[in-house]
Design a protein around this motif. Structure first.
Motif, short mmCIF file in Angstrom:
data_model
loop_
_atom_site.label_atom_id
_atom_site.label_comp_id
_atom_site.label_asym_id
_atom_site.label_seq_id
_atom_site.Cartn_x
_atom_site.Cartn_y
_atom_site.Cartn_z
N GLY A 299 -7.46 -10.90 43.53
CA GLY A 299 -7.96 -9.57 43.20
C GLY A 299 -7.02 -8.76 42.34
O GLY A 299 -7.45 -8.02 41.45
N ALA A 300 -5.72 -8.89 42.58
CA ALA A 300 -4.74 -8.11 41.82
C ALA A 300 -4.76 -8.50 40.34
O ALA A 300 -4.77 -7.64 39.45
N ALA A 301 -4.77 -9.82 40.06
CA ALA A 301 -4.77 -10.28 38.67
C ALA A 301 -6.08 -9.91 37.97
O ALA A 301 -6.08 -9.47 36.81
N GLY A 302 -7.21 -10.07 38.67
CA GLY A 302 -8.50 -9.72 38.07
C GLY A 302 -8.59 -8.24 37.76
O GLY A 302 -9.08 -7.84 36.70
N SER A 303 -8.10 -7.40 38.68
CA SER A 303 -8.13 -5.95 38.48
C SER A 303 -7.21 -5.53 37.33
O SER A 303 -7.58 -4.70 36.49
N ALA A 304 -6.03 -6.11 37.29
CA ALA A 304 -5.07 -5.77 36.23
C ALA A 304 -5.60 -6.21 34.86
O ALA A 304 -5.41 -5.49 33.86
N PHE A 305 -6.24 -7.36 34.81
CA PHE A 305 -6.83 -7.86 33.57
C PHE A 305 -7.87 -6.89 33.04
O PHE A 305 -7.85 -6.51 31.86
N LEU A 306 -8.79 -6.46 33.90
CA LEU A 306 -9.85 -5.55 33.47
C LEU A 306 -9.27 -4.19 33.07
O LEU A 306 -9.68 -3.60 32.06
N ALA A 307 -8.29 -3.70 33.85
CA ALA A 307 -7.66 -2.42 33.52
C ALA A 307 -6.94 -2.48 32.18
O ALA A 307 -6.94 -1.51 31.42
N GLU A 308 -6.34 -3.65 31.88
CA GLU A 308 -5.63 -3.81 30.59
C GLU A 308 -6.60 -3.72 29.42
O GLU A 308 -6.31 -3.08 28.40
N ILE A 309 -7.76 -4.36 29.55
CA ILE A 309 -8.77 -4.29 28.48
C ILE A 309 -9.22 -2.84 28.30
O ILE A 309 -9.34 -2.34 27.17
N GLY A 310 -9.47 -2.15 29.43
CA GLY A 310 -9.88 -0.75 29.34
C GLY A 310 -8.82 0.11 28.69
O GLY A 310 -9.14 0.99 27.87
N ARG A 311 -7.56 -0.13 29.02
CA ARG A 311 -6.46 0.65 28.44
C ARG A 311 -6.38 0.46 26.93
O ARG A 311 -6.20 1.43 26.18
N ILE A 312 -6.53 -0.79 26.47
CA ILE A 312 -6.46 -1.08 25.04
C ILE A 312 -7.61 -0.42 24.29
O ILE A 312 -7.42 0.15 23.21
N LEU A 313 -8.82 -0.45 24.86
CA LEU A 313 -9.98 0.13 24.18
C LEU A 313 -9.93 1.66 24.20
O LEU A 313 -10.51 2.31 23.32
N ALA A 314 -9.24 2.24 25.18
CA ALA A 314 -9.08 3.70 25.21
C ALA A 314 -8.10 4.16 24.14
O ALA A 314 -8.22 5.28 23.60
N ASP A 315 -7.13 3.30 23.81
CA ASP A 315 -6.13 3.62 22.78
C ASP A 315 -5.89 2.35 21.97
O ASP A 315 -4.93 1.60 22.24
N PRO A 316 -6.74 2.06 20.98
CA PRO A 316 -6.73 0.76 20.30
C PRO A 316 -5.65 0.57 19.23
O PRO A 316 -5.76 -0.33 18.40
N LEU A 317 -4.61 1.36 19.26
CA LEU A 317 -3.53 1.19 18.29
C LEU A 317 -2.96 -0.23 18.38
O LEU A 317 -2.58 -0.83 17.37
N GLU A 318 -2.93 -0.78 19.57
CA GLU A 318 -2.40 -2.13 19.78
C GLU A 318 -3.21 -3.17 19.02
O GLU A 318 -2.68 -4.18 18.57
N LEU A 319 -4.51 -2.92 18.87
CA LEU A 319 -5.35 -3.86 18.13
C LEU A 319 -4.96 -3.93 16.67
O LEU A 319 -5.02 -4.98 16.03
N ILE A 320 -4.56 -2.80 16.13
CA ILE A 320 -4.12 -2.76 14.73
C ILE A 320 -2.74 -3.39 14.59
O ILE A 320 -2.48 -4.20 13.68
N ALA A 321 -1.85 -3.10 15.53
CA ALA A 321 -0.49 -3.64 15.47
C ALA A 321 -0.49 -5.16 15.55
O ALA A 321 0.32 -5.83 14.90
N LEU A 322 -1.42 -5.72 16.36
CA LEU A 322 -1.45 -7.16 16.56
C LEU A 322 -2.55 -7.84 15.75
O LEU A 322 -2.69 -9.06 15.82
N GLY A 323 -3.35 -7.05 15.02
CA GLY A 323 -4.51 -7.61 14.32
C GLY A 323 -4.18 -8.29 13.04
O GLY A 323 -4.99 -8.96 12.45
#
Length: 455
Positions: A431-455
């Motif tokens: 449960g911890a890994a699944g929750s952290a995984f989903l939260a990480e995706i949500g965090r990136i989409l809330a502030d997608p600067l990381e997508l540009i940095a790694l894109g």
């Protein structure tokens, strides 16, 4: 003397295919590699090229009919019929079985060992069932448990070999497994399937197990209903989903995210010269966010190997995208998404969806996926609890993006909001890994600067 062309093994151990459309007729002259028909396997629509040069004398299978691998589908008449022999430039080709391989399919010089493996699997699935020994467990008595249990001399190991012997018992692996569990010898069962194959209902009837009741017992459609045979992609999808739902313990979690910044980034990318001609959608950024999160939480990119009793973690991320097509749901995948730039990923997503809807998906694209996305937001649906694609650990579900009141910087504002959910196999992902995984995706989409940095 007629030369028969037998339905070849199109890969991945497929045992049958449906003839969708013939592109030649009796009397037509066929050249090497000319596409003679379209066939639908349990995975994709495939164009079948001819390894035989000559004049068509007969078509043995009607459009819409399902035929087993190794059965004749077309004949070429007279001495003028010539079988293309790739062994002309490979002296050992006849020995390893390549001389009869369908042109454009099968192993090349560098991968003939995997070709043997595919031929053995195809033959093993349809060879006669050995008598069930009480001293052997079902796993040990399986004809697939030993590489020596399926001889290469089987008539199914080559697409140009002789037709099936009437004495052989034809049955697919799930049917054989059911017979083993019921302690039934398939040789004693009368098959009612295509070409006399033993099907599930035959085994159930022979063992006295109750079959599922039929709405219309004589299989004749009444005036107020339409009946369509369950076959091809839909049949495989149904079997795969049932297997996944009742094998992998599913857990589904949800998160609702303010994705206003992602929506704004989509608009900016559409106007950017680097993305000219590309189809840029929120799904592109969701897919990139998933790839980034999967690297950080590799348990989501794994599978449960029941036979070996091992957890297999993949190095590459092969992202499956669920696509609704006229033939049913398909999940083709994009290989090694983490190595792709954002523009490359946009092109790959667009091409994958187009090929799937046009029925042109390659068989190779439908296997080897490691994690998947289903985008129900395109239908205006907010969230769902998707079933994991068999052989994977997780599937992400993206819902509709809606403008709605949302707390932003201490005030209520109109924002773009969406719900994401992830279903994961609780054997592989806690449960911890699944929750952290989903939260990480949500965090990136809330502030997608990381997508540009790694894109």
């Amino acid at each position: 003397m007629a030369t028969d062309f037998l339905l070849p093994d199109l890969g991945e151990g497929l045992t049958d295919a449906e003839i969708v459309r013939w592109l030649v007729k009796a009397g037509d002259e066929v050249v090497l590699n000319q596409v003679i028909c379209e066939v639908e396997t349990a995975k994709a629509l495939v164009e079948l090229p001819s390894p035989i040069i000559g004049i068509v004398s007969a078509l043995h299978v009607a459009e819409g009919e399902t035929v087993l691998v190794g059965a004749p589908i077309i004949s070429f008449g007279g001495a003028e019929a010539t079988i293309h022999d790739p062994s002309a430039t490979e002296p050992d080709a006849e020995e390893d079985g390549r001389s009869n391989m369908l042109v454009g399919y099968g192993p090349g010089a560098s991968d003939h060992r995997s070709g043997h493996r595919r031929q053995r699997a195809s033959a093993a699935e349809l060879t006669p069932e050995p008598p069930l020994s009480p001293s052997l467990s079902p796993s040990l008595s399986s004809p697939l448990s030993s590489p020596l249990s399926s001889p290469l001399s089987s008539p199914l190991s080559s697409p140009l070999s002789s037709p099936l012997s009437p004495s052989r018992v034809l049955a697919k692996p799930p049917v054989r497994d059911l017979a083993r569990r019921l302690g039934l010898d398939l040789a004693t069962v009368t098959g009612t399937g295509s070409n006399g194959a033993v099907i599930r209902s035959d085994v159930e009837a022979a063992s006295g197990s109750p079959s599922a009741p039929s709405v219309v017992s004589d299989r004749t459609a009444s005036a107020d209903e339409t009946r369509v045979p369950i076959s091809g992609v839909r049949k495989r999808t149904a079997a795969a989903m049932v297997s996944s739902a009742f094998t992998a313990p599913h857990v589904t979690e949800f998160v609702t995210v303010d994705v206003t910044a992602t929506v704004e980034l989509v608009d900016r990318l559409r106007a950017h010269p680097a993305f000219e001609g590309a189809r840029v959608t929120p799904l592109l950024l969701i897919a990139k966010a998933l790839a980034i999160a999967t690297v950080r939480y590799p348990a989501l990119n794994s599978r449960w190997d029941e036979a070996a009793q091992e957890i297999v973690t993949y190095r590459a991320i092969n992202l499956g995208i669920a696509v609704a097509t006229p033939r049913g749901l398909m999940v083709p995948n994009i290989r090694d998404v983490n190595s792709l730039t954002l523009r490359d990923l946009a092109d790959a997503l667009s091409g994958l969806a187009t090929r799937a809807r046009d029925g042109k998906t390659a068989v190779a694209e439908l296997s080897g996926g490691t994690i998947s996305i289903t985008n129900i937001g395109s239908f205006g649906i907010d969230s769902g609890t998707p079933i994991i694609n068999p052989g994977e650990a997780a599937i992400l579900c993206s819902g509709a993006i809606r403008r709605q009141p949302w707390e932003f910087r201490g005030e209520i504002a109109l924002r773009s909001v969406m719900t994401l959910s992830v279903s994961f196999d609780h054997r592989l992902v806690d449960g911890a890994a699944g929750s952290a995984f989903l939260a990480e995706i949500g965090r990136i989409l809330a502030d997608p600067l990381e997508l540009i940095a790694l894109g």
